[in-house]
Design a protein around this motif. Structure first.
Motif, PDB file in Angstrom:
ATOM      1  N   ARG A  17       0.813  -1.221   0.000  1.00 18.55           N
ATOM      2  CA  ARG A  17       0.000   0.000   0.000  1.00 18.55           C
ATOM      3  C   ARG A  17       0.843   1.266   0.000  1.00 18.55           C
ATOM      4  NH1 ARG A  17      -2.478  -3.249   3.651  1.00 18.55           N
ATOM      5  NH2 ARG A  17      -1.522  -2.190   5.414  1.00 18.55           N
ATOM      6  N   GLN A  22       2.227   2.526  -5.198  1.00 18.05           N
ATOM      7  CA  GLN A  22       1.082   3.167  -5.852  1.00 18.05           C
ATOM      8  C   GLN A  22       1.542   4.038  -7.023  1.00 18.05           C
ATOM      9  OE1 GLN A  22      -1.485   5.322  -3.222  1.00 18.05           O
ATOM     10  NE2 GLN A  22      -3.044   5.620  -4.773  1.00 18.05           N
ATOM     11  N   MET A  25       2.434   1.732  -9.950  1.00 14.48           N
ATOM     12  CA  MET A  25       1.219   1.208 -10.584  1.00 14.48           C
ATOM     13  C   MET A  25       0.578   2.275 -11.469  1.00 14.48           C
ATOM     14  SD  MET A  25       1.131  -1.898  -9.653  1.00 14.48           S
ATOM     15  CE  MET A  25      -0.483  -2.446 -10.095  1.00 14.48           C
ATOM     16  N   SER A  60      -6.537   5.215  -9.785  1.00 13.27           N
ATOM     17  CA  SER A  60      -5.593   4.555  -8.893  1.00 13.27           C
ATOM     18  C   SER A  60      -6.108   4.616  -7.461  1.00 13.27           C
ATOM     19  CB  SER A  60      -4.243   5.264  -8.986  1.00 13.27           C
ATOM     20  OG  SER A  60      -3.345   4.749  -8.042  1.00 13.27           O
ATOM     21  N   GLY A  64      -6.902  -1.499  -3.223  1.00 12.25           N
ATOM     22  CA  GLY A  64      -7.516  -2.243  -4.311  1.00 12.25           C
ATOM     23  C   GLY A  64      -7.251  -3.723  -4.184  1.00 12.25           C
ATOM     24  N   GLY A  65      -7.559  -4.438  -5.225  1.00 14.75           N
ATOM     25  CA  GLY A  65      -7.392  -5.882  -5.226  1.00 14.75           C
ATOM     26  C   GLY A  65      -8.609  -6.569  -4.627  1.00 14.75           C
ATOM     27  N   ARG A  66      -8.604  -7.881  -4.682  1.00 15.83           N
ATOM     28  CA  ARG A  66      -9.741  -8.656  -4.191  1.00 15.83           C
ATOM     29  C   ARG A  66      -9.983  -8.421  -2.699  1.00 15.83           C
ATOM     30  NH1 ARG A  66      -8.348 -14.184  -5.105  1.00 15.83           N
ATOM     31  NH2 ARG A  66      -7.959 -14.420  -2.911  1.00 15.83           N
ATOM     32  N   ARG A  68      -8.802  -5.768  -0.978  1.00 18.79           N
ATOM     33  CA  ARG A  68      -8.611  -4.350  -0.683  1.00 18.79           C
ATOM     34  C   ARG A  68      -7.365  -4.111   0.174  1.00 18.79           C
ATOM     35  NH1 ARG A  68     -11.538  -3.031  -4.540  1.00 18.79           N
ATOM     36  NH2 ARG A  68     -13.770  -3.168  -4.374  1.00 18.79           N
ATOM     37  N   ARG A  70      -4.002  -3.748  -1.318  1.00 18.27           N
ATOM     38  CA  ARG A  70      -2.823  -3.364  -2.090  1.00 18.27           C
ATOM     39  C   ARG A  70      -3.134  -2.210  -3.028  1.00 18.27           C
ATOM     40  NH1 ARG A  70      -1.322  -8.703  -4.146  1.00 18.27           N
ATOM     41  NH2 ARG A  70      -2.273  -9.231  -2.190  1.00 18.27           N
ATOM     42  N   THR A  72      -3.478  -0.360  -6.475  1.00 20.03           N
ATOM     43  CA  THR A  72      -3.829  -0.782  -7.834  1.00 20.03           C
ATOM     44  C   THR A  72      -4.049   0.444  -8.712  1.00 20.03           C
ATOM     45  OG1 THR A  72      -6.209  -0.824  -7.389  1.00 20.03           O
ATOM     46  CG2 THR A  72      -5.009  -2.877  -7.040  1.00 20.03           C
ATOM     47  N   THR A  74      -6.130   1.152 -12.606  1.00 22.61           N
ATOM     48  CA  THR A  74      -7.003   0.541 -13.599  1.00 22.61           C
ATOM     49  C   THR A  74      -7.103   1.428 -14.835  1.00 22.61           C
ATOM     50  OG1 THR A  74      -8.311  -0.359 -11.791  1.00 22.61           O
ATOM     51  CG2 THR A  74      -9.320  -0.406 -13.965  1.00 22.61           C
TER      52      THR A  74
END
Length: 108
Positions: A17, A22, A25, A60, A64-66, A68, A70, A72, A74
């Motif tokens: 995180r 970030q 990403m 951003s 995020g992630g499944r 929440r 990390r 991410t 998109t």
């Protein structure tokens, strides 16, 4: 004597995180978006010329992630026909713009 390592789940979570992760990403997503814009076809004679190319966006988040847990980023396209451009239909061939952009953008 061999080195020892004990993983800290809390530390790994903080790393995933972190602002640095970030930022990376987001950088990769922006690169992928710029490649997608350059690959996007424009039908000058169509009803919405340039709409697909202009509809790319990046968002951003640090959660995020499944799970929440990390950072991410998109890349997405808001044109109503973006799905058909990516995957095709029975009458229109698939363009795979985002797939090709991600393949190129991930290496840069």
């Amino acid at each position: 004597m061999p080195a020892r390592f004990k993983m800290s789940r809390k530390g790994v979570g903080q790393l995933l995180r972190s602002p640095g992760v970030q930022a990376e990403m987001l950088r990769r997503a922006e690169t992928t978006k710029s490649v997608a814009v350059s690959l996007s076809p424009v039908d000058e004679g169509g009803p919405h010329p340039g709409q697909y190319r202009a509809s790319w966006s990046v968002k951003s988040t640090a959660r995020g992630g499944r799970r929440r847990d990390r950072a991410t980023a998109t890349v997405s396209n808001s044109a109503y026909y973006a799905r058909w451009m990516e995957y095709g239909t029975e009458r229109v061939r698939a363009r795979h713009v985002l797939l090709r952009a991600a393949q190129v953008g991930g290496r840069r």
